[in-house]
Design an enzyme around this catalytic site. Structure first.
Site, PDB file in Angstrom:
ATOM      1  N   SER A 119       0.824  -1.213   0.000  1.00  0.00           N
ATOM      2  CA  SER A 119       0.000   0.000   0.000  1.00  0.00           C
ATOM      3  C   SER A 119       0.860   1.265   0.000  1.00  0.00           C
ATOM      4  O   SER A 119       1.954   1.286   0.563  1.00  0.00           O
ATOM      5  CB  SER A 119      -0.896   0.039   1.246  1.00  0.00           C
ATOM      6  OG  SER A 119      -1.655  -1.135   1.345  1.00  0.00           O
ATOM      7  N   SER A 151       2.282  -3.491   8.324  1.00  0.00           N
ATOM      8  CA  SER A 151       2.228  -4.155   9.632  1.00  0.00           C
ATOM      9  C   SER A 151       3.578  -4.797   9.944  1.00  0.00           C
ATOM     10  O   SER A 151       4.122  -5.532   9.117  1.00  0.00           O
ATOM     11  CB  SER A 151       1.153  -5.243   9.624  1.00  0.00           C
ATOM     12  OG  SER A 151      -0.078  -4.724   9.183  1.00  0.00           O
ATOM     13  N   GLU A 234      -4.997 -15.293   1.062  1.00  0.00           N
ATOM     14  CA  GLU A 234      -5.655 -15.173   2.339  1.00  0.00           C
ATOM     15  C   GLU A 234      -6.448 -16.474   2.475  1.00  0.00           C
ATOM     16  O   GLU A 234      -7.528 -16.634   1.945  1.00  0.00           O
ATOM     17  CB  GLU A 234      -6.567 -13.965   2.332  1.00  0.00           C
ATOM     18  CG  GLU A 234      -6.881 -13.546   3.705  1.00  0.00           C
ATOM     19  CD  GLU A 234      -7.479 -12.162   3.710  1.00  0.00           C
ATOM     20  OE1 GLU A 234      -6.973 -11.285   3.001  1.00  0.00           O
ATOM     21  OE2 GLU A 234      -8.457 -12.008   4.431  1.00  0.00           O
ATOM     22  N   GLU A 372     -16.265  -2.532   0.479  1.00  0.00           N
ATOM     23  CA  GLU A 372     -16.764  -2.216  -0.867  1.00  0.00           C
ATOM     24  C   GLU A 372     -16.081  -3.107  -1.911  1.00  0.00           C
ATOM     25  O   GLU A 372     -16.730  -3.608  -2.831  1.00  0.00           O
ATOM     26  CB  GLU A 372     -16.521  -0.731  -1.187  1.00  0.00           C
ATOM     27  CG  GLU A 372     -17.417   0.231  -0.412  1.00  0.00           C
ATOM     28  CD  GLU A 372     -17.033   0.373   1.056  1.00  0.00           C
ATOM     29  OE1 GLU A 372     -15.878   0.058   1.425  1.00  0.00           O
ATOM     30  OE2 GLU A 372     -17.901   0.802   1.844  1.00  0.00           O
TER      31      GLU A 372
HETATM   32  C1  LIG Z   1      -5.181  -3.950   9.963  1.00  0.00           C
HETATM   33  C2  LIG Z   1      -4.591  -3.591   8.642  1.00  0.00           C
HETATM   34  C3  LIG Z   1      -3.355  -4.114   8.271  1.00  0.00           C
HETATM   35  C4  LIG Z   1      -2.767  -3.726   7.058  1.00  0.00           C
HETATM   36  N1  LIG Z   1      -1.521  -4.214   6.758  1.00  0.00           N
HETATM   37  C5  LIG Z   1      -0.930  -3.868   5.592  1.00  0.00           C
HETATM   38  C6  LIG Z   1       0.389  -4.340   5.283  1.00  0.00           C
HETATM   39  O1  LIG Z   1       1.017  -5.057   6.061  1.00  0.00           O
HETATM   40  N2  LIG Z   1       0.948  -3.968   4.106  1.00  0.00           N
HETATM   41  C7  LIG Z   1       0.299  -3.163   3.213  1.00  0.00           C
HETATM   42  O2  LIG Z   1       0.859  -2.889   2.150  1.00  0.00           O
HETATM   43  N3  LIG Z   1      -0.952  -2.655   3.493  1.00  0.00           N
HETATM   44  C8  LIG Z   1      -1.567  -2.996   4.669  1.00  0.00           C
HETATM   45  N4  LIG Z   1      -2.828  -2.488   4.978  1.00  0.00           N
HETATM   46  C9  LIG Z   1      -3.440  -1.520   4.077  1.00  0.00           C
HETATM   47  C10 LIG Z   1      -4.645  -2.052   3.344  1.00  0.00           C
HETATM   48  O3  LIG Z   1      -4.266  -2.946   2.322  1.00  0.00           O
HETATM   49  C11 LIG Z   1      -5.397  -0.813   2.766  1.00  0.00           C
HETATM   50  O4  LIG Z   1      -5.850  -0.072   3.864  1.00  0.00           O
HETATM   51  C12 LIG Z   1      -6.541  -1.222   1.895  1.00  0.00           C
HETATM   52  O5  LIG Z   1      -6.091  -1.807   0.707  1.00  0.00           O
HETATM   53  C13 LIG Z   1      -7.433   0.006   1.553  1.00  0.00           C
HETATM   54  O6  LIG Z   1      -6.671   1.008   0.991  1.00  0.00           O
HETATM   55  P1  LIG Z   1      -6.714   2.505   1.552  1.00  0.00           P
HETATM   56  O7  LIG Z   1      -6.493   2.451   3.032  1.00  0.00           O
HETATM   57  O8  LIG Z   1      -5.769   3.317   0.728  1.00  0.00           O
HETATM   58  O9  LIG Z   1      -8.185   2.998   1.332  1.00  0.00           O
HETATM   59  P2  LIG Z   1      -8.825   3.515  -0.042  1.00  0.00           P
HETATM   60  O10 LIG Z   1      -8.545   2.558  -1.123  1.00  0.00           O
HETATM   61  O11 LIG Z   1      -8.402   4.941  -0.258  1.00  0.00           O
HETATM   62  O12 LIG Z   1     -10.342   3.467   0.297  1.00  0.00           O
HETATM   63  C14 LIG Z   1     -10.995   4.472   1.097  1.00  0.00           C
HETATM   64  C15 LIG Z   1     -12.489   4.166   1.063  1.00  0.00           C
HETATM   65  O13 LIG Z   1     -12.982   4.312  -0.288  1.00  0.00           O
HETATM   66  C16 LIG Z   1     -13.605   3.092  -0.694  1.00  0.00           C
HETATM   67  N5  LIG Z   1     -13.336   2.831  -2.108  1.00  0.00           N
HETATM   68  C17 LIG Z   1     -12.128   2.826  -2.736  1.00  0.00           C
HETATM   69  N6  LIG Z   1     -12.279   2.540  -4.038  1.00  0.00           N
HETATM   70  C18 LIG Z   1     -13.600   2.331  -4.250  1.00  0.00           C
HETATM   71  C19 LIG Z   1     -14.386   2.006  -5.405  1.00  0.00           C
HETATM   72  N7  LIG Z   1     -13.836   1.809  -6.585  1.00  0.00           N
HETATM   73  N8  LIG Z   1     -15.723   1.902  -5.244  1.00  0.00           N
HETATM   74  C20 LIG Z   1     -16.307   2.097  -4.025  1.00  0.00           C
HETATM   75  N9  LIG Z   1     -15.618   2.408  -2.905  1.00  0.00           N
HETATM   76  C21 LIG Z   1     -14.275   2.532  -3.012  1.00  0.00           C
HETATM   77  C22 LIG Z   1     -12.994   2.015   0.157  1.00  0.00           C
HETATM   78  O14 LIG Z   1     -13.829   0.870   0.244  1.00  0.00           O
HETATM   79  C23 LIG Z   1     -12.817   2.733   1.484  1.00  0.00           C
HETATM   80  O15 LIG Z   1     -14.022   2.743   2.205  1.00  0.00           O
HETATM   81  C24 LIG Z   1      -3.437  -2.833   6.197  1.00  0.00           C
HETATM   82  C25 LIG Z   1      -4.693  -2.315   6.558  1.00  0.00           C
HETATM   83  C26 LIG Z   1      -5.264  -2.682   7.777  1.00  0.00           C
HETATM   84  C27 LIG Z   1      -6.588  -2.089   8.151  1.00  0.00           C
END
Ligand SMILES: Cc1cc2nc3c(=O)[nH]c(=O)nc-3n(C[C@H](O)[C@H](O)[C@H](O)COP(=O)(O)OP(=O)(O)OC[C@H]3O[C@@H](n4cnc5c(N)ncnc54)[C@H](O)[C@@H]3O)c2cc1C
Length: 389
Positions: A119, A151, A234, A372
């Site tokens: 990410s 993480s 997963e 989503e």
């Molecule tokens: C506990 C935890 C552990 C994690 N560990 C890791 C890790 O070890 N390594 C790593 O690389 N990442 C990690 N992540 C990150 C995780 O992969 C991202 O948080 C996730 O992919 C969502 O991306 P974002 O946070 O950028 O949210 P965004 O993608 O910006 O999304 C924000 C909101 O918009 C919505 N949204 C986005 N696109 C759309 C669409 N096309 N249509 C409708 N709704 C949409 C989403 O559903 C969300 O509600 C972790 C996250 C968590 C919560």
């Protein structure tokens, strides 16, 4: 009053105690009563379904029997979730022989801990939008960019990294997949403290980080295919019904606590409690159907996607009801679900599992694909609806 036994009506038909496959595991355990992570790895007991020498080519039934025997002997597998769960299967899929030999043994034994650097601030759900660059320079790649939400990056020895190697190529085409030593010069790891007050997440900054070219996994620019392997791993959980991604307390645990405290006087709270319990039973049946499909050699398919979407929300519901049950005590850290009506004198009210779980639960519908994104998968892959424009 005792909890009534609930029979979901799914018979897994596991072979009995005299099965020779169980005997083999018991024999090994007799010779290794307190096995180290390395011994478990070398015997193929960490991921039994992998091909030898790292696994035992075990079919699902044998896997379940191995799990049962290890559990009965009180033997725990090494803890290295991202290594064993995600990086390992990708190395098995696309790694060269030397790469497997170098990385898989200490990964399986838990001697070397792994993290995932996918990410970025501008690339989460839309992961292929990532902008971290890796440029070839002789027998090295030079990485520049920023990752986020990583993480355990602060305690990991290795990280799997996605970086763009061909910025001119189409979005999904110019990405490569690397293994990066987390102590390389130019890596800066900054902690991110989450709502629970814990330090699990990090931001990771790359400034001219040089990694050997043989840390590339698979083909250059072929990283997106491998990213999908990592994300798809997963695994279907064959154990663990905890409401926080298979860990932590269950809806049954919550009902048990309320029963032990003499019940809940508020009808609306009782109603909510019954709702989450029913949800948990639906999830249990979905899980057992998934297990029996796997045992019968069928892909779990639709059940796995639907179950993930329901299970993530369910974890939040369980923790939300626990918080409501705590009443005014719920505002305090370290309180459990009872106390709101029984008074603070109820010892089980002082249980940080629940207050921490409540604060952690919003993560469930974000990590591993947001709520989503799950619905897109169900709509497109399960229901066959047209792709979102
Ligand atoms: C506990 C935890 C552990 C994690 N560990 C890791 C890790 O070890 N390594 C790593 O690389 N990442 C990690 N992540 C990150 C995780 O992969 C991202 O948080 C996730 O992919 C969502 O991306 P974002 O946070 O950028 O949210 P965004 O993608 O910006 O999304 C924000 C909101 O918009 C919505 N949204 C986005 N696109 C759309 C669409 N096309 N249509 C409708 N709704 C949409 C989403 O559903 C969300 O509600 C972790 C996250 C968590 C919560």
């Amino acid at each position: 009053m005792q909890r009534a036994a609930y029979a979901p009506g799914v018979d897994l038909g596991l072979p009995g105690q005299d099965d020779p496959r169980r005997a083999e595991v018991r024999q090994w355990l007799a010779a290794h009563p307190r096995p180290s992570g390395r011994q478990l790895a070398e015997a193929g007991y960490v991921v039994p379904h992998w091909a030898p020498p790292f696994g035992r080519d075990a079919d699902p039934l044998t896997q379940l029997m191995i799990d049962e025997e290890l559990r009965a002997a009180g033997v725990h597998r090494p803890i290295n979730p991202i290594g064993i769960g995600w990086a390992g299967p990708t190395l098995m899929y696309a790694g060269g022989d030397e790469q497997k030999e170098r990385w898989l043994w200490p990964l399986l034994s838990g001697e070397e801990f792994w993290c995932q650097l996918f990410s970025e601030p501008g690339a989460g759900s839309d992961l292929a939008a990532l902008t971290t660059r890796a440029e070839r320079d002789g027998d090295h790649y030079v990485i520049n960019g920023q990752k986020v939400w990583n993480s355990y990056a602060h305690i990991a020895k290795w990280g799997i990294v996605l970086a763009r190697t061909d910025p001119a190529a189409a979005k999904h085409q110019g990405i490569s997949y690397f293994v990066c030593p987390m102590d390389a010069a130019g890596i800066e790891i900054r902690p991110l403290i989450d709502m629970t007050g814990e330090h699990a997440f990090n931001e990771v900054f790359f400034t001219d980080v040089r990694i050997p070219a043989d840390h590339l996994i698979g083909a250059e620019h072929g990283g997106w295919e491998l990213a999908k392997v990592t994300l798809g791993n997963e695994r279907v959980s064959l154990s663990g019904e905890g409401s926080l991604w298979g860990m932590g307390p269950t809806a049954d645990d919550l009902v048990d606590l309320v029963r032990a405290a003499g019940g809940a006087p508020d009808p609306s709270v009782r109603d909510a409690l019954v709702s989450v319990w029913m949800e948990s039973q639906i999830l249990r049946v979905l899980r057992l159907r998934m297990v029996s499909a796997v045992l019968a050699g069928r892909a779990p398919g639709a059940e796995a996607s639907v179950r993930k979407a329901i299970a993530d929300a369910h974890g939040q519901h369980v923790m939300g009801v626990a918080r409501d049950l705590a009443g005014a005590f719920g505002m305090l850290a370290g309180t459990g679900p009872v106390g709101g009506w029984g008074g603070g004198a109820v010892a089980i009210g002082a249980d940080a599992t629940w207050s921490r779980g409540f604060l952690y639960s919003p993560a469930l519908t974000v990590g591993g694909g947001t709520a989503e994104v799950q619905r897109y998968i169900v709509a497109e892959k399960v229901l066959g609806l047209p792709r979102d424009p």
